[in-house]
Enzyme design. Structure first.
Site, PDB file in Angstrom:
ATOM      1  N   TRP A  56     -47.020 -21.461  -4.799  1.00  0.00           N
ATOM      2  CA  TRP A  56     -47.234 -20.330  -5.707  1.00  0.00           C
ATOM      3  C   TRP A  56     -46.543 -19.068  -5.182  1.00  0.00           C
ATOM      4  O   TRP A  56     -46.737 -17.990  -5.711  1.00  0.00           O
ATOM      5  CB  TRP A  56     -48.726 -20.065  -5.914  1.00  0.00           C
ATOM      6  CG  TRP A  56     -49.526 -20.041  -4.662  1.00  0.00           C
ATOM      7  CD1 TRP A  56     -49.771 -18.954  -3.868  1.00  0.00           C
ATOM      8  CD2 TRP A  56     -50.216 -21.135  -4.067  1.00  0.00           C
ATOM      9  NE1 TRP A  56     -50.556 -19.318  -2.807  1.00  0.00           N
ATOM     10  CE2 TRP A  56     -50.848 -20.644  -2.903  1.00  0.00           C
ATOM     11  CE3 TRP A  56     -50.363 -22.494  -4.409  1.00  0.00           C
ATOM     12  CZ2 TRP A  56     -51.615 -21.464  -2.071  1.00  0.00           C
ATOM     13  CZ3 TRP A  56     -51.126 -23.294  -3.576  1.00  0.00           C
ATOM     14  CH2 TRP A  56     -51.735 -22.788  -2.423  1.00  0.00           C
ATOM     15  N   GLU A  69     -54.902 -18.956  -7.932  1.00  0.00           N
ATOM     16  CA  GLU A  69     -56.104 -18.223  -7.539  1.00  0.00           C
ATOM     17  C   GLU A  69     -57.370 -18.908  -8.031  1.00  0.00           C
ATOM     18  O   GLU A  69     -58.370 -18.953  -7.324  1.00  0.00           O
ATOM     19  CB  GLU A  69     -56.051 -16.780  -8.059  1.00  0.00           C
ATOM     20  CG  GLU A  69     -54.942 -15.933  -7.465  1.00  0.00           C
ATOM     21  CD  GLU A  69     -54.991 -15.851  -5.949  1.00  0.00           C
ATOM     22  OE1 GLU A  69     -56.059 -16.166  -5.351  1.00  0.00           O
ATOM     23  OE2 GLU A  69     -53.974 -15.479  -5.349  1.00  0.00           O
ATOM     24  N   THR A  75     -61.898 -22.642  -1.814  1.00  0.00           N
ATOM     25  CA  THR A  75     -61.231 -23.917  -1.584  1.00  0.00           C
ATOM     26  C   THR A  75     -60.034 -23.667  -0.665  1.00  0.00           C
ATOM     27  O   THR A  75     -59.319 -22.679  -0.838  1.00  0.00           O
ATOM     28  CB  THR A  75     -60.763 -24.530  -2.914  1.00  0.00           C
ATOM     29  OG1 THR A  75     -61.868 -24.550  -3.827  1.00  0.00           O
ATOM     30  CG2 THR A  75     -60.252 -25.944  -2.729  1.00  0.00           C
ATOM     31  N   GLY A 113     -63.747 -29.924  -7.198  1.00  0.00           N
ATOM     32  CA  GLY A 113     -65.042 -29.270  -7.198  1.00  0.00           C
ATOM     33  C   GLY A 113     -65.047 -27.990  -8.020  1.00  0.00           C
ATOM     34  O   GLY A 113     -64.006 -27.545  -8.514  1.00  0.00           O
ATOM     35  N   TYR A 114     -66.218 -27.413  -8.184  1.00  0.00           N
ATOM     36  CA  TYR A 114     -66.362 -26.180  -8.977  1.00  0.00           C
ATOM     37  C   TYR A 114     -65.651 -26.333 -10.319  1.00  0.00           C
ATOM     38  O   TYR A 114     -64.761 -25.557 -10.658  1.00  0.00           O
ATOM     39  CB  TYR A 114     -65.802 -24.973  -8.232  1.00  0.00           C
ATOM     40  CG  TYR A 114     -66.664 -24.487  -7.101  1.00  0.00           C
ATOM     41  CD1 TYR A 114     -68.029 -24.345  -7.259  1.00  0.00           C
ATOM     42  CD2 TYR A 114     -66.110 -24.154  -5.885  1.00  0.00           C
ATOM     43  CE1 TYR A 114     -68.826 -23.895  -6.228  1.00  0.00           C
ATOM     44  CE2 TYR A 114     -66.890 -23.698  -4.844  1.00  0.00           C
ATOM     45  CZ  TYR A 114     -68.252 -23.571  -5.019  1.00  0.00           C
ATOM     46  OH  TYR A 114     -69.029 -23.116  -3.988  1.00  0.00           O
ATOM     47  N   CYS A 224     -56.061 -14.422  12.834  1.00  0.00           N
ATOM     48  CA  CYS A 224     -57.400 -13.827  12.935  1.00  0.00           C
ATOM     49  C   CYS A 224     -58.437 -14.797  12.367  1.00  0.00           C
ATOM     50  O   CYS A 224     -59.140 -14.506  11.401  1.00  0.00           O
ATOM     51  CB  CYS A 224     -57.422 -12.493  12.187  1.00  0.00           C
ATOM     52  SG  CYS A 224     -58.826 -11.434  12.578  1.00  0.00           S
ATOM     53  N   CYS A 234     -51.330 -11.520  18.026  1.00  0.00           N
ATOM     54  CA  CYS A 234     -51.615 -10.815  16.768  1.00  0.00           C
ATOM     55  C   CYS A 234     -50.738  -9.568  16.652  1.00  0.00           C
ATOM     56  O   CYS A 234     -50.682  -8.762  17.585  1.00  0.00           O
ATOM     57  CB  CYS A 234     -53.085 -10.427  16.693  1.00  0.00           C
ATOM     58  SG  CYS A 234     -53.477  -9.463  15.215  1.00  0.00           S
ATOM     59  N   CYS A 240     -56.492  -2.818  16.522  1.00  0.00           N
ATOM     60  CA  CYS A 240     -57.757  -3.484  16.198  1.00  0.00           C
ATOM     61  C   CYS A 240     -58.887  -2.981  17.076  1.00  0.00           C
ATOM     62  O   CYS A 240     -58.876  -3.126  18.301  1.00  0.00           O
ATOM     63  CB  CYS A 240     -57.593  -5.002  16.370  1.00  0.00           C
ATOM     64  SG  CYS A 240     -59.088  -5.941  15.975  1.00  0.00           S
TER      65      CYS A 240
END
Length: 329
Positions: A56, A69, A75, A113-114, A224, A234, A240
């Site tokens: 995507w 989305e 998921t 699912g869902y 992260c 990172c 941070c």
DNA sequence: AATCCGGGGGC
DNA sequence: GCCCCAGGATT
């Protein structure tokens, strides 16, 4: 945007005694424009070289963004990729999906699912065709009216498809932002969500919002991580607060999960002439509208809102719907 | 504010 | 086994 509406003002309540962050007072000194700019630049630069190739991300087609989305709601990316490929091959554009039959849409969703999402996506495609001429609207209010589209998905479409400076907040960026600002509130609480949405609003750049939002999520997915975050590699470790204070392993504050409810059921296989009787599950419960062997609820939880022993006289299921003739015993 | 909605990946 | 996942709708 005024200083107070940004959610990071110096208001006295930031340091009130009953604040959840007592002992780690929330300060705004990391959210000045310099800090915001550094986070924006470092994340964008990192994302250019580190992002995964995902199906995507090959273009900015709002339909493809919407499909991805909807599939990505609670998921994992790895689970979605093959479903996304199959779905787009079968329904390459919004018109194809809008004119499809619901069972065909659900069939491609089988296993994800869902399943409510599949019906919502189907209805959203039909709404885009009927109300917006087959074109994704660029208005946040109109996008939010699409079924199954909340603040996150709307922000994702607006920023990634149209490059509008709309924030997003989801599982990855909740963790990333909480650590960046050293927020110790309980994960998912309304106060935490309010705070983190404010942070996302403050951080989203006026240009390149789509890439920035995706960079935030990509950082959460690759660096992260929930456990054992890779702070040493990172790109924003210097910015941070959790890292600076050694709190990367206690942020976000974990919440206990409720114990699963036990359920007991009984099914029967009715065979005649080499065929099986199946019935349709009723509305309002688990796997709504799906077909199964006749089943009653015995004790414990009843997520499918099934019938119990006492009401099996004349109907097998709440939907009171029989199998198609060719499948009937 | 709490619950419900699923199934699988990863450790 | 347990935690977690590119949330949203409903109550």
């Amino acid at each position: 945007m005024t200083k107070k509406s940004s959610g990071f003002g110096n208001d006295a309540d930031e340091f009130s005694p009953d604040s959840q962050n007592q002992g780690c007072p929330y300060s705004n000194n990391e959210l000045d424009t310099g800090w915001v700019s550094r986070v924006q630049d470092k994340l964008a630069t990192w994302f250019e070289g580190a992002q995964r190739t995902l199906p995507w991300r090959q273009d900015r087609d709002p339909y493809r963004i919407l499909v991805s989305e909807m599939m990505l709601v609670q998921t994992t990316v790895t689970a979605v990729v093959p479903y996304f490929e199959r779905f787009l091959a079968r329904f390459p554009d919004v018109e194809a999906l809008a004119t499809a039959d619901e069972p065909d849409v659900l069939k491609l969703w089988e296993g994800l699912g869902y399943y409510r999402r599949a019906r919502q996506l189907h209805a959203a495609a039909q709404m885009i065709v009927s109300k917006h001429g087959g074109v994704m609207p660029m208005d946040p209010k109109q996008i939010r009216e699409l079924p199954g589209v909340g603040r996150y998905i709307a922000g994702a479409i607006l920023s990634q498809a149209f490059d509008l400076p709309e924030p997003i907040l989801e599982a990855n960026s909740q963790r990333v932002l909480a650590r960046l600002i050293g927020w110790r509130g309980e994960q998912g609480s309304s106060e935490t969500l309010r705070r983190l949405w404010g942070c996302a609003e403050r951080l989203v750049p006026s240009r390149g919002a789509g890439n920035f939002n995706q960079a935030l999520m990509e950082l959460g997915a690759l660096i992260c991580t929930p456990r054992s975050p890779s702070c040493l590699i990172c790109p924003v470790s210097e910015e941070c607060r959790a890292r600076r204070e050694g709190l990367q392993d206690v942020i976000p504050t974990l919440t206990r999960r409720p114990e699963p409810l036990a359920a007991s059921e009984s099914s029967i296989v009715v065979r005649r002439a080499g065929r099986c009787l199946i019935v349709k599950r009723g509305p309002g419960g688990l796997w709504e509208g799906f077909w199964e062997f006749p089943t009653i609820h015995l004790e414990g939880a009843n997520p499918g809102k099934r019938p119990t022993r006492d009401d099996t006289d004349s109907r097998w299921c709440p939907g009171d719907d029989r199998a198609p003739g060719r499948d009937r015993a």
